[in-house]
Each structure stands twice: as structure tokens, then as C-alpha cells.
Design a protein around this motif. Sequence first.
Motif, PDB file in Angstrom:
ATOM      1  N   ARG A   1       0.786  -1.081   0.022  1.00 21.03           N
ATOM      2  CA  ARG A   1       0.119   0.034  -0.142  1.00 21.03           C
ATOM      3  C   ARG A   1       0.834   1.292   0.048  1.00 21.03           C
ATOM      4  N   ARG A   2       1.934   1.352   0.587  1.00 25.19           N
ATOM      5  CA  ARG A   2       2.912   2.510   0.741  1.00 25.19           C
ATOM      6  C   ARG A   2       3.462   2.559  -0.552  1.00 25.19           C
TER       7      ARG A   2
ATOM      8  N   ALA B   1       0.811   4.074  -2.957  1.00 21.88           N
ATOM      9  CA  ALA B   1       0.450   5.407  -2.637  1.00 21.88           C
ATOM     10  C   ALA B   1       1.500   6.406  -3.064  1.00 21.88           C
TER      11      ALA B   1
ATOM     12  N   ASP C   1       3.714   9.127  -4.920  1.00 20.83           N
ATOM     13  CA  ASP C   1       3.248  10.074  -5.820  1.00 20.83           C
ATOM     14  C   ASP C   1       4.081  10.474  -7.068  1.00 20.83           C
TER      15      ASP C   1
ATOM     16  N   GLN D   1      -4.628   3.905  -8.683  1.00 18.95           N
ATOM     17  CA  GLN D   1      -3.795   4.960  -8.576  1.00 18.95           C
ATOM     18  C   GLN D   1      -2.913   5.202  -9.708  1.00 18.95           C
TER      19      GLN D   1
END
Length: 206
Positions: free
Chosen positions: A9-10, A13, A15, A39
Motif C-alpha cells: 500500500r505504501r 500510494a 506520488d 492509482q
Amino acid sequence: MGHNLEEGRRLVAMDQPLTLAFLPYRPFTKQLASLAHQQHKEIMLHAPMANTRNIGLGPGGLTPDMDEQTLAVTLRRALQSIPYVSGVNNHMGSRATEDTPLMAAVMAELKARGLMFLDSRTTAKSVGSKAAISAGIPNVQRDIFLDHEIDERKIAAQLDRLEVIARRHGAAIAIGHPHPETLKVLNRWLPAARARGIVFVPLTAL
């Protein structure tokens, strides 16, 4: 990716348009790949391939002793087990990527599906890119391994090398693992590198 939900998940996430490679049939592969797609991350099958040290491959492994049909079915099922796949790179594979018939069979399957190949270059004798070129499919090779030594200072030094290569040649590809140390260094380095003018792109853009 696929083993650890929290680390996965990190990474999802982060960017930047990182390309995320998933081992097949792992506990969190489907969940994380679906989340990564949401994402706008690019997704690859991290295909386990035979190595010279005889390390176990787990499910979905490709080995030179497979006949062409068994190999094709094994690869096809692994691809089907992961949603939104845009390509394949080899997990281990120091033995498999030296095997011309095996790599030709892999490329035939990728060509039929319109997928690309990233050669992880786990051996200097790899014929992966040559096989991909012969099959007429898009392919690239990694330039840097980030975390063959799991140490934050050494990972940071590898990223410095990556940036030198990118500036010299116009682009560079690094491969890393979802280790906490790697994620910690990336979280610092990505925004700083972007501020220095480095542009991050999905693997297929290269």
C-alpha cells in the motif's frame, strides 16, 4: 510485490508513476494490483524463472525442462492471475534467461498478448532482450539494482548512480524490492530528484 499488504500500500500510494511488479498467486497480489491500477500505476507480472542456485520458485515458475506447451500454459495462467498487466519481467532467472528456447517461448506468449518485456539482467549472459527483439515485442533492460544490499546508505548511493546514468543516456531503469529500507529512501529521493529535473515515467513509456 504481493506478499506484504502494508508495504504494498505504501508503494501504491507513492506520488510518482512507479511500475509495480507482482509475483503470481501471492496473498495480496490481486488486491494490491487493483489498488495500483486505481492509482494509475503500471503493473507487471514478476515471473519466477529458474536460477543457477536452484532457489525454489514457488507457484508459476518457469524452467528449461518444461515443454513448450507446459511453459506457455504456466505463463498464461500467471498472467491471467494478475489484473491490468502491461508486461513481464523475470524474478531471478539467471538460468532461464540464458536459455534461448525458453525465452523464445516466453516472447511468443507475450507477443500474442501485446505485452512488453523488462529484462532484470540477473545474468550477463541473458538472451532476454535478443529474444524479445527477434519476436518483435517492446523490451527494455534494467540499469541498476537498488537494494541487492539492504542498507539505506547503499540504496541511496545506487539512486545517485541511477541519476548519473539517466542524465548521461537520457533515461535509466532501476529495480528494487518492497523492503522498508528501500521505501524509506525512495520517499526522500523521489521528490528531491523531481526538483532537480528528473521526470518519472511508466515503464512502457521507455
